[in-house]
Write an enzyme that holds these catalytic residues in place. Structure first.
Site, mmCIF file in Angstrom:
data_model
loop_
_atom_site.group_PDB
_atom_site.id
_atom_site.type_symbol
_atom_site.label_atom_id
_atom_site.label_comp_id
_atom_site.label_asym_id
_atom_site.label_seq_id
_atom_site.Cartn_x
_atom_site.Cartn_y
_atom_site.Cartn_z
ATOM 1 N N SER A 113 0.825 -1.206 0.000
ATOM 2 C CA SER A 113 0.000 0.000 0.000
ATOM 3 C C SER A 113 0.857 1.254 0.000
ATOM 4 O O SER A 113 0.353 2.346 -0.250
ATOM 5 C CB SER A 113 -0.850 0.057 1.268
ATOM 6 N N GLU B 58 -3.876 0.251 -8.876
ATOM 7 C CA GLU B 58 -2.848 1.269 -9.074
ATOM 8 C C GLU B 58 -1.559 0.559 -9.521
ATOM 9 O O GLU B 58 -1.140 -0.407 -8.878
ATOM 10 C CB GLU B 58 -2.628 1.963 -7.717
ATOM 11 N N HIS C 211 -1.206 -2.466 -6.992
ATOM 12 C CA HIS C 211 -1.930 -2.186 -5.752
ATOM 13 C C HIS C 211 -3.435 -2.304 -5.981
ATOM 14 O O HIS C 211 -4.068 -1.400 -6.522
ATOM 15 C CB HIS C 211 -1.524 -0.776 -5.277
ATOM 16 N N ASN D 98 -3.462 6.081 -1.522
ATOM 17 C CA ASN D 98 -3.338 6.173 -0.061
ATOM 18 C C ASN D 98 -2.817 7.519 0.410
ATOM 19 O O ASN D 98 -3.045 7.906 1.555
ATOM 20 C CB ASN D 98 -2.499 5.015 0.471
#
Ligand SMILES: NC(=O)c1ccc[n+]([C@@H]2O[C@H](COP(=O)([O-])OP(=O)(O)OC[C@H]3O[C@@H](n4cnc5c(N)ncnc54)[C@H](O)[C@@H]3O)[C@@H](O)[C@H]2O)c1
Length: 307
Positions: free
Chosen positions: A129, A162, A150, A200
């Site tokens: 992450s 991602e 991701h 994130n």
């Protein structure tokens, strides 16, 4: 053979929240998939999670007259495509390995080093992450065959993935991985290799701030969740943090703070929750208490803490 891509056989390492979702999505897309975890209990829990999810999708299919969900045949072919193992060497012949173990750089680096020593020479992607892809890639013998992939939770339902290239990632690796993402029915979001990448960097500070709002007794956990549901979110930030895993949220906060400064510091209450072993849905207790993955109440310790 899957005719849409050269990748035919996928290895997944880690059968937790994300690994089980990734393995399910890969097998549902027709890929031969083999998953490895370190203990038989985790393998049994991961398989049960997949079976429950497939059952819900089949029910959805029947309820919507085939508009949503999956058919009984897809359920059967998904299970036939899935294999599990405790042994890393059984993944050596795969075309790509998707790593989804704990969010710890040392653990991931150790695993990539072991894979290199076992002679693994296929593509390797990390579902991290937040950890630097360039740094992680340096632990693999072929950093040009390494990058970030991701996925979003829950993987079988969430479309976004991602993709993050490290400094050494080759064009061929990027092309093969983005083709795989599309063959898995995912929407590609390209991000740079900076702390928290794109998603994130935006999302974790929001969850962390919601925890501070609860800690400062501005809103109760339920009201913090209700407030953003009123804004149109499907799930509130406190429930989402429990769902992601509070250890993972804390780890990402620490990475953001390290890379971007003290404004990203984790809420003290988040640290306390992790210290207490309240990690969210996966341990049955986080900000809420869970039974069979469903929230039944606010954790009484949180109620007491914020009273
Ligand atoms: N939870 C989320 O919503 C989310 C979303 C996107 C990305 N991620 C990332 O995905 C990764 C996995 O997160 P998670 O939430 O699934 O964690 P988790 O704690 O639910 O599962 C991790 C699993 O990895 C296993 N494991 C640990 N070391 C291993 C090894 N050497 N070999 C095989 N298995 C091993 C553990 O036994 C456990 O079953 C992390 O990097 C995390 O940051 C998580």
């Amino acid at each position: 053979m899957n005719t849409k891509t050269k990748i035919r056989k996928i290895g997944v390492i880690g059968f937790g929240v994300m690994g089980s979702g990734i393995a399910q999505a890969a097998a549902m897309s027709g890929f031969e998939t083999i998953v490895r975890d370190v203990h038989i209990d985790f393998i049994e829990i991961g398989m049960q999670k997949i079976k429950n999810s497939l059952k819900r999708l089949v029910q959805n299919y029947a309820r919507t007259g085939g508009k949503k969900g999956i058919s009984k045949e897809t359920e059967a072919s998904t299970l036939a495509n899935l294999k599990t193992t405790l042994y890393l060497k059984e993944l050596i012949e795969t075309d790509i390995i998707i790593e989804a173990i704990v969010e710890r750089q040392d653990e991931k680096a150790k695993l990539f080093d072991t894979l290199s020593k076992l002679g693994y020479s296929g593509l390797l992607v990390s579902n991290t992450s937040s950890i630097s892809i360039t740094k992680l890639g340096a632990s693999f013998k072929y950093p040009e065959r390494f990058m970030g992939m991701h996925f979003m939770n829950p993987v079988p339902l969430q479309k976004g993935v991602e993709l993050i290239r490290g400094l050494s990632t080759s064009d061929d690796t990027y092309t093969a991985v983005s083709r795989l993402a599309k063959d898995m029915g995912k929407t590609v979001i390209n991000a740079k290799d900076k702390a928290g990448f794109g998603i994130n960097r935006m999302f974790i500070p929001f969850l962390n701030e919601a925890i501070k709002v609860v800690e400062e007794e501005i809103l109760s956990p339920e009201d913090a969740d209700k407030a953003t549901i009123c804004l149109g979110h499907k799930m509130g930030p406190i429930a989402t943090a429990d769902y992601i895993g509070l250890d993972t949220v804390l780890f990402i906060c620490n990475i953001l703070e390290e890379g971007l400064g003290s404004a990203y510091k984790a809420a003290p209450l988040l640290k306390r929750m992790v210290d207490a072993g309240y990690l969210g849905v996966k341990t049955g207790k986080g900000f809420y208490v869970y039974e069979e993955g469903k929230s039944i109440n606010v954790n009484p310790d949180i109620r007491r803490f914020i009273k």
